[in-house]
Motif scaffolding. Structure first.
Motif, PDB file in Angstrom:
ATOM      1  N   ARG A   1       0.873  -1.182   0.000  1.00 29.41           N
ATOM      2  CA  ARG A   1       0.000   0.000   0.000  1.00 29.41           C
ATOM      3  C   ARG A   1       0.906   1.226   0.000  1.00 29.41           C
ATOM      4  NH1 ARG A   1      -2.353  -3.035   4.029  1.00 29.41           N
ATOM      5  NH2 ARG A   1      -1.661  -1.562   5.603  1.00 29.41           N
ATOM      6  N   TRP A   2       1.111   1.752  -1.173  1.00 30.69           N
ATOM      7  CA  TRP A   2       2.027   2.882  -1.315  1.00 30.69           C
ATOM      8  C   TRP A   2       1.373   4.179  -0.872  1.00 30.69           C
ATOM      9  CZ3 TRP A   2       6.857   1.615  -1.884  1.00 30.69           C
ATOM     10  CH2 TRP A   2       7.191   0.419  -2.512  1.00 30.69           C
ATOM     11  N   ARG A   3       2.104   4.895  -0.038  1.00 34.19           N
ATOM     12  CA  ARG A   3       1.643   6.206   0.428  1.00 34.19           C
ATOM     13  C   ARG A   3       2.633   7.234  -0.067  1.00 34.19           C
ATOM     14  NH1 ARG A   3      -1.284   4.335   4.973  1.00 34.19           N
ATOM     15  NH2 ARG A   3      -2.814   3.014   3.976  1.00 34.19           N
ATOM     16  N   LYS A   4       2.097   8.320  -0.602  1.00 32.13           N
ATOM     17  CA  LYS A   4       2.951   9.370  -1.114  1.00 32.13           C
ATOM     18  C   LYS A   4       3.640  10.095   0.042  1.00 32.13           C
ATOM     19  CE  LYS A   4       2.907  12.711  -4.833  1.00 32.13           C
ATOM     20  NZ  LYS A   4       4.096  13.395  -4.330  1.00 32.13           N
ATOM     21  N   ASP A   5       4.936  10.310  -0.126  1.00 33.25           N
ATOM     22  CA  ASP A   5       5.703  11.026   0.888  1.00 33.25           C
ATOM     23  C   ASP A   5       6.318  12.262   0.235  1.00 33.25           C
ATOM     24  OD1 ASP A   5       7.162  11.919   2.970  1.00 33.25           O
ATOM     25  OD2 ASP A   5       8.429  10.150   3.189  1.00 33.25           O
ATOM     26  N   ALA A   6       5.531  13.338   0.196  1.00 29.95           N
ATOM     27  CA  ALA A   6       5.937  14.541  -0.530  1.00 29.95           C
ATOM     28  C   ALA A   6       7.203  15.148   0.059  1.00 29.95           C
ATOM     29  CB  ALA A   6       4.813  15.568  -0.513  1.00 29.95           C
ATOM     30  N   LEU A   7       7.442  14.948   1.349  1.00 30.59           N
ATOM     31  CA  LEU A   7       8.627  15.527   1.986  1.00 30.59           C
ATOM     32  C   LEU A   7       9.910  14.886   1.458  1.00 30.59           C
ATOM     33  CD1 LEU A   7       7.372  15.736   5.680  1.00 30.59           C
ATOM     34  CD2 LEU A   7       7.640  17.622   4.060  1.00 30.59           C
ATOM     35  N   GLY A   8       9.801  13.657   0.940  1.00 29.29           N
ATOM     36  CA  GLY A   8      10.986  12.952   0.470  1.00 29.29           C
ATOM     37  C   GLY A   8      11.233  13.095  -1.016  1.00 29.29           C
ATOM     38  N   ASP A   9      10.432  13.929  -1.688  1.00 26.34           N
ATOM     39  CA  ASP A   9      10.607  14.106  -3.127  1.00 26.34           C
ATOM     40  C   ASP A   9      11.987  14.655  -3.457  1.00 26.34           C
ATOM     41  OD1 ASP A   9       8.104  13.212  -3.389  1.00 26.34           O
ATOM     42  OD2 ASP A   9       7.240  15.047  -4.220  1.00 26.34           O
ATOM     43  N   LYS A  10      12.561  14.130  -4.513  1.00 28.08           N
ATOM     44  CA  LYS A  10      13.861  14.608  -4.977  1.00 28.08           C
ATOM     45  C   LYS A  10      13.724  15.072  -6.415  1.00 28.08           C
ATOM     46  CE  LYS A  10      16.760  11.818  -1.955  1.00 28.08           C
ATOM     47  NZ  LYS A  10      17.738  10.707  -1.855  1.00 28.08           N
ATOM     48  N   GLY A  11      13.535  16.355  -6.584  1.00 33.22           N
ATOM     49  CA  GLY A  11      13.360  16.890  -7.931  1.00 33.22           C
ATOM     50  C   GLY A  11      12.097  16.350  -8.561  1.00 33.22           C
TER      51      GLY A  11
ATOM     52  N   CYS B   1       4.927  -3.020   4.149  1.00 31.36           N
ATOM     53  CA  CYS B   1       6.207  -3.627   4.486  1.00 31.36           C
ATOM     54  C   CYS B   1       7.278  -2.588   4.787  1.00 31.36           C
ATOM     55  CB  CYS B   1       6.670  -4.546   3.358  1.00 31.36           C
ATOM     56  SG  CYS B   1       7.125  -3.685   1.857  1.00 31.36           S
ATOM     57  N   GLY B   2       6.967  -1.310   4.646  1.00 30.75           N
ATOM     58  CA  GLY B   2       7.932  -0.273   5.012  1.00 30.75           C
ATOM     59  C   GLY B   2       8.943   0.051   3.946  1.00 30.75           C
ATOM     60  N   ALA B   3       8.810  -0.536   2.758  1.00 33.84           N
ATOM     61  CA  ALA B   3       9.757  -0.266   1.691  1.00 33.84           C
ATOM     62  C   ALA B   3       9.575   1.155   1.165  1.00 33.84           C
ATOM     63  CB  ALA B   3       9.556  -1.268   0.561  1.00 33.84           C
ATOM     64  N   GLU B   4      10.682   1.738   0.700  1.00 35.24           N
ATOM     65  CA  GLU B   4      10.611   3.069   0.128  1.00 35.24           C
ATOM     66  C   GLU B   4      11.032   2.997  -1.326  1.00 35.24           C
ATOM     67  OE1 GLU B   4      13.089   5.481   2.534  1.00 35.24           O
ATOM     68  OE2 GLU B   4      11.627   5.652   4.150  1.00 35.24           O
ATOM     69  N   ALA B   5      10.354   3.786  -2.168  1.00 39.49           N
ATOM     70  CA  ALA B   5      10.659   3.749  -3.590  1.00 39.49           C
ATOM     71  C   ALA B   5      10.458   5.119  -4.198  1.00 39.49           C
ATOM     72  CB  ALA B   5       9.771   2.721  -4.293  1.00 39.49           C
ATOM     73  N   PHE B   6      11.224   5.402  -5.235  1.00 38.57           N
ATOM     74  CA  PHE B   6      11.078   6.648  -5.969  1.00 38.57           C
ATOM     75  C   PHE B   6      10.564   6.334  -7.363  1.00 38.57           C
ATOM     76  CE2 PHE B   6      14.171   7.607  -2.729  1.00 38.57           C
ATOM     77  CZ  PHE B   6      13.807   8.879  -2.319  1.00 38.57           C
ATOM     78  N   THR B   7       9.625   7.142  -7.825  1.00 38.88           N
ATOM     79  CA  THR B   7       9.119   6.954  -9.178  1.00 38.88           C
ATOM     80  C   THR B   7       9.195   8.268  -9.942  1.00 38.88           C
ATOM     81  OG1 THR B   7       6.845   7.465  -8.536  1.00 38.88           O
ATOM     82  CG2 THR B   7       7.504   5.160  -8.468  1.00 38.88           C
ATOM     83  N   ALA B   8       9.540   8.164 -11.209  1.00 34.84           N
ATOM     84  CA  ALA B   8       9.576   9.341 -12.067  1.00 34.84           C
ATOM     85  C   ALA B   8       8.265   9.483 -12.826  1.00 34.84           C
ATOM     86  CB  ALA B   8      10.734   9.227 -13.056  1.00 34.84           C
ATOM     87  N   SER B   9       7.493   8.404 -12.870  1.00 31.03           N
ATOM     88  CA  SER B   9       6.230   8.451 -13.577  1.00 31.03           C
ATOM     89  C   SER B   9       5.097   8.719 -12.595  1.00 31.03           C
ATOM     90  CB  SER B   9       5.990   7.125 -14.314  1.00 31.03           C
ATOM     91  OG  SER B   9       6.049   6.057 -13.399  1.00 31.03           O
ATOM     92  N   LYS B  10       3.927   8.949 -13.160  1.00 39.15           N
ATOM     93  CA  LYS B  10       2.781   9.243 -12.317  1.00 39.15           C
ATOM     94  C   LYS B  10       2.277   7.971 -11.649  1.00 39.15           C
ATOM     95  CE  LYS B  10      -1.618  11.733 -12.518  1.00 39.15           C
ATOM     96  NZ  LYS B  10      -2.661  12.247 -13.413  1.00 39.15           N
ATOM     97  N   GLY B  11       1.918   8.084 -10.387  1.00 37.57           N
ATOM     98  CA  GLY B  11       1.377   6.942  -9.681  1.00 37.57           C
ATOM     99  C   GLY B  11       2.428   6.209  -8.884  1.00 37.57           C
ATOM    100  N   PRO B  12       2.010   5.388  -7.958  1.00 39.76           N
ATOM    101  CA  PRO B  12       2.925   4.632  -7.111  1.00 39.76           C
ATOM    102  C   PRO B  12       3.566   3.481  -7.867  1.00 39.76           C
ATOM    103  CG  PRO B  12       0.667   4.018  -6.637  1.00 39.76           C
ATOM    104  CD  PRO B  12       0.598   5.133  -7.636  1.00 39.76           C
ATOM    105  N   PRO B  13       4.633   2.897  -7.326  1.00 46.70           N
ATOM    106  CA  PRO B  13       5.253   1.735  -7.957  1.00 46.70           C
ATOM    107  C   PRO B  13       4.272   0.567  -8.011  1.00 46.70           C
ATOM    108  CG  PRO B  13       6.632   2.641  -6.199  1.00 46.70           C
ATOM    109  CD  PRO B  13       5.301   3.300  -6.096  1.00 46.70           C
ATOM    110  N   ASP B  14       4.433  -0.285  -9.005  1.00 45.14           N
ATOM    111  CA  ASP B  14       3.500  -1.416  -9.136  1.00 45.14           C
ATOM    112  C   ASP B  14       4.066  -2.682  -8.524  1.00 45.14           C
ATOM    113  OD1 ASP B  14       5.468  -1.623 -10.932  1.00 45.14           O
ATOM    114  OD2 ASP B  14       4.211  -2.081 -12.653  1.00 45.14           O
ATOM    115  N   THR B  15       5.293  -2.601  -8.024  1.00 39.47           N
ATOM    116  CA  THR B  15       5.863  -3.784  -7.393  1.00 39.47           C
ATOM    117  C   THR B  15       6.453  -3.410  -6.048  1.00 39.47           C
ATOM    118  OG1 THR B  15       7.944  -3.376  -8.516  1.00 39.47           O
ATOM    119  CG2 THR B  15       6.418  -4.921  -9.569  1.00 39.47           C
ATOM    120  N   CYS B  16       6.595  -4.399  -5.210  1.00 37.46           N
ATOM    121  CA  CYS B  16       7.172  -4.151  -3.905  1.00 37.46           C
ATOM    122  C   CYS B  16       8.694  -4.161  -4.001  1.00 37.46           C
ATOM    123  CB  CYS B  16       6.724  -5.228  -2.915  1.00 37.46           C
ATOM    124  SG  CYS B  16       7.308  -4.901  -1.244  1.00 37.46           S
TER     125      CYS B  16
END
Ligand SMILES: [Zn+2]
Length: 68
Positions: free
Chosen positions: A28-38, A48-63
């Motif tokens: 269940r991906w939650r947006k973390d605007a404070l952690g945005d990098k550019g 599960c507490g994993a963190e991920a960065f995406t350049a495209s719109k929407g959350p990651p589709d995999t864990c």
């Protein structure tokens, strides 16, 4: 009929792999605007507490837990 038996085994393997893949998509991906990098948007998995960065719109589709 060995061919039918082989097909059944093949289907069984595919079924297992599909189920295994589905288990990692419970994130269940939650947006973390404070952690945005550019232009990269940070998402945090509430499951599960994993963190991920995406350049495209929407959350990651995999864990990403398996990668860390
Ligand atoms: Zn996750």
């Amino acid at each position: 009929m060995p061919i039918v038996l082989g097909l059944l085994i093949a289907f069984g393997i595919v079924y297992l792999f599909t189920r295994k893949g589905a288990a990692t998509r419970n994130c269940r991906w939650r947006k973390d605007a404070l952690g945005d990098k550019g232009s990269l948007r940070k998402y945090r998995c509430a499951a599960c507490g994993a963190e991920a960065f995406t350049a495209s719109k929407g959350p990651p589709d995999t864990c990403k837990k398996a990668l860390s």
